[in-house]
Design a protein around this motif. Structure first.
Motif, PDB file in Angstrom:
ATOM      1  N   MET A 161      23.849  13.152  19.415  1.00 45.51           N
ATOM      2  CA  MET A 161      24.585  13.458  18.191  1.00 45.51           C
ATOM      3  C   MET A 161      25.865  12.615  18.105  1.00 45.51           C
ATOM      4  N   ARG A 162      26.110  12.088  16.911  1.00 43.10           N
ATOM      5  CA  ARG A 162      27.324  11.291  16.728  1.00 43.10           C
ATOM      6  C   ARG A 162      28.521  12.220  16.509  1.00 43.10           C
ATOM      7  N   LEU A 163      29.684  11.688  16.890  1.00 43.25           N
ATOM      8  CA  LEU A 163      30.906  12.499  16.822  1.00 43.25           C
ATOM      9  C   LEU A 163      31.197  12.973  15.399  1.00 43.25           C
ATOM     10  N   GLU A 164      30.983  12.104  14.429  1.00 47.56           N
ATOM     11  CA  GLU A 164      31.278  12.463  13.030  1.00 47.56           C
ATOM     12  C   GLU A 164      30.409  13.632  12.557  1.00 47.56           C
ATOM     13  N   GLU A 165      29.156  13.627  13.007  1.00 46.83           N
ATOM     14  CA  GLU A 165      28.251  14.713  12.614  1.00 46.83           C
ATOM     15  C   GLU A 165      28.703  16.031  13.260  1.00 46.83           C
ATOM     16  N   ALA A 166      29.059  15.938  14.546  1.00 54.42           N
ATOM     17  CA  ALA A 166      29.547  17.123  15.263  1.00 54.42           C
ATOM     18  C   ALA A 166      30.812  17.665  14.574  1.00 54.42           C
ATOM     19  N   LYS A 167      31.661  16.745  14.149  1.00 52.33           N
ATOM     20  CA  LYS A 167      32.922  17.137  13.490  1.00 52.33           C
ATOM     21  C   LYS A 167      32.636  17.914  12.196  1.00 52.33           C
ATOM     22  N   ARG A 168      31.661  17.419  11.444  1.00 49.87           N
ATOM     23  CA  ARG A 168      31.302  18.086  10.189  1.00 49.87           C
ATOM     24  C   ARG A 168      30.776  19.504  10.462  1.00 49.87           C
ATOM     25  N   ILE A 169      29.936  19.625  11.492  1.00 47.72           N
ATOM     26  CA  ILE A 169      29.367  20.937  11.839  1.00 47.72           C
ATOM     27  C   ILE A 169      30.470  21.893  12.289  1.00 47.72           C
TER      28      ILE A 169
ATOM     29  N   GLY B 106      28.086  28.969  24.462  1.00 49.12           N
ATOM     30  CA  GLY B 106      28.293  27.819  23.571  1.00 49.12           C
ATOM     31  C   GLY B 106      27.503  26.604  24.046  1.00 49.12           C
ATOM     32  N   ALA B 107      27.542  26.338  25.346  1.00 52.66           N
ATOM     33  CA  ALA B 107      26.789  25.200  25.902  1.00 52.66           C
ATOM     34  C   ALA B 107      25.309  25.345  25.549  1.00 52.66           C
ATOM     35  N   GLU B 108      24.786  26.538  25.715  1.00 49.97           N
ATOM     36  CA  GLU B 108      23.370  26.792  25.457  1.00 49.97           C
ATOM     37  C   GLU B 108      23.045  26.673  23.958  1.00 49.97           C
ATOM     38  N   LEU B 109      23.931  27.200  23.117  1.00 53.66           N
ATOM     39  CA  LEU B 109      23.662  27.157  21.671  1.00 53.66           C
ATOM     40  C   LEU B 109      23.812  25.744  21.103  1.00 53.66           C
ATOM     41  N   VAL B 110      24.704  24.972  21.686  1.00 53.62           N
ATOM     42  CA  VAL B 110      24.838  23.565  21.286  1.00 53.62           C
ATOM     43  C   VAL B 110      23.525  22.826  21.584  1.00 53.62           C
ATOM     44  N   LYS B 111      22.907  23.202  22.685  1.00 54.11           N
ATOM     45  CA  LYS B 111      21.614  22.604  23.029  1.00 54.11           C
ATOM     46  C   LYS B 111      20.499  23.125  22.107  1.00 54.11           C
TER      47      LYS B 111
ATOM     48  N   LEU C  12      21.842  22.660  18.025  1.00 55.96           N
ATOM     49  CA  LEU C  12      22.244  21.321  17.563  1.00 55.96           C
ATOM     50  C   LEU C  12      21.436  20.218  18.236  1.00 55.96           C
ATOM     51  N   GLY C  13      20.621  20.599  19.215  1.00 55.79           N
ATOM     52  CA  GLY C  13      19.764  19.610  19.875  1.00 55.79           C
ATOM     53  C   GLY C  13      20.503  18.639  20.777  1.00 55.79           C
ATOM     54  N   VAL C  14      21.685  19.026  21.237  1.00 52.32           N
ATOM     55  CA  VAL C  14      22.420  18.148  22.162  1.00 52.32           C
ATOM     56  C   VAL C  14      21.877  18.386  23.572  1.00 52.32           C
ATOM     57  N   GLU C  15      21.168  17.394  24.089  1.00 47.78           N
ATOM     58  CA  GLU C  15      20.436  17.582  25.348  1.00 47.78           C
ATOM     59  C   GLU C  15      21.209  17.072  26.566  1.00 47.78           C
ATOM     60  N   ASP C  16      22.362  16.452  26.337  1.00 47.45           N
ATOM     61  CA  ASP C  16      23.103  15.825  27.439  1.00 47.45           C
ATOM     62  C   ASP C  16      23.602  16.880  28.440  1.00 47.45           C
ATOM     63  N   ALA C  17      23.124  16.774  29.684  1.00 42.51           N
ATOM     64  CA  ALA C  17      23.460  17.772  30.710  1.00 42.51           C
ATOM     65  C   ALA C  17      24.952  17.764  31.066  1.00 42.51           C
ATOM     66  N   ASP C  18      25.575  16.596  30.980  1.00 46.31           N
ATOM     67  CA  ASP C  18      27.016  16.507  31.297  1.00 46.31           C
ATOM     68  C   ASP C  18      27.839  17.270  30.256  1.00 46.31           C
ATOM     69  N   ILE C  19      27.453  17.106  29.006  1.00 39.37           N
ATOM     70  CA  ILE C  19      28.169  17.794  27.925  1.00 39.37           C
ATOM     71  C   ILE C  19      27.940  19.306  28.028  1.00 39.37           C
ATOM     72  N   TYR C  20      26.701  19.674  28.318  1.00 42.86           N
ATOM     73  CA  TYR C  20      26.367  21.097  28.516  1.00 42.86           C
ATOM     74  C   TYR C  20      27.302  21.718  29.555  1.00 42.86           C
ATOM     75  N   GLN C  21      27.401  21.033  30.684  1.00 45.92           N
ATOM     76  CA  GLN C  21      28.194  21.574  31.793  1.00 45.92           C
ATOM     77  C   GLN C  21      29.692  21.620  31.472  1.00 45.92           C
TER      78      GLN C  21
END
Ligand SMILES: [Fe+2]
Ligand SMILES: [Fe+2]
Length: 191
Positions: A1-9, A86-91, A94-103
């Protein structure tokens, strides 16, 4: 996910005040990532999404926490739920699969003993972003410019002493994190 899209959400999801806080965390996390050799794009995205679940209703968060095997959290302050949930719901949502971001999102409130640098940056940035105002925040900001380990310890001290003063129970992971980081400072050049 791009930062701008995340910002909008996030702008659509969070109340104005929390959105402004989030933008402060993003700005601070990017600066700290640059300084401490953390991937800036990951720091920015983790910061943008870190409070994604903050305003979910408690019973929904409790249900997700149980699904994650985090039943123990239900015995502590509800405030703790929004980080791992939040980590789980972002995954999930929002489909953010990055394990580093999750953690990094999962660890942003309690910390964790073996937090990597990305998690440390988010943990500290959340506490010192420009819209935070509490006694001692200026000193924390100063420390964060000098030494990341010290900044993690100082943030934990701030959190733990705040909870002690309120006579609130402290989630054991926060104490474990403190105990893990304090010996670190002896290995370093600071103090
Ligand atoms: Fe949070
Ligand atoms: Fe936050």
């Amino acid at each position: 996910m791009r930062l701008e899209e995340a910002k909008r959400i996030i702008k659509e999801t969070l109340p104005e005040k929390r959105y402004i806080h989030t933008l402060g965390v993003v700005e601070t996390a990017i600066q700290m990532a640059r300084q401490y050799g953390v991937q800036e794009d990951k720091a920015a995205l983790a910061a943008m999404l870190h409070d994604y679940a903050k305003y979910r209703n408690v019973s929904e968060m409790q249900r997700v926490a149980v699904e994650l095997g985090l039943d123990e959290l239900l015995n502590y302050d509800e405030e703790l739920l929004h980080a791992p949930v939040g980590a789980e719901l972002v995954k999930r949502e929002l489909g953010v699969e990055d394990a580093d971001i999750y953690q990094a999102i999962a660890n942003h409130t309690t910390g964790a003993p073996n937090m990597p640098l990305l998690d440390q940056v988010i943990f500290v940035a959340d506490a010192i972003e420009p819209n935070r105002h509490y006694p001692g925040v200026e000193q924390l900001r100063q420390i964060a410019q000098e030494d990341l380990t010290q900044a993690v310890i100082a943030t934990l001290v701030q959190t733990i002493s705040f909870l002690c003063k309120k006579q609130t129970v402290i989630f054991p992971l926060t104490i474990k994190t403190y105990n893990a980081f304090v010996p670190e400072k002896r290995k370093g050049t600071v103090l």
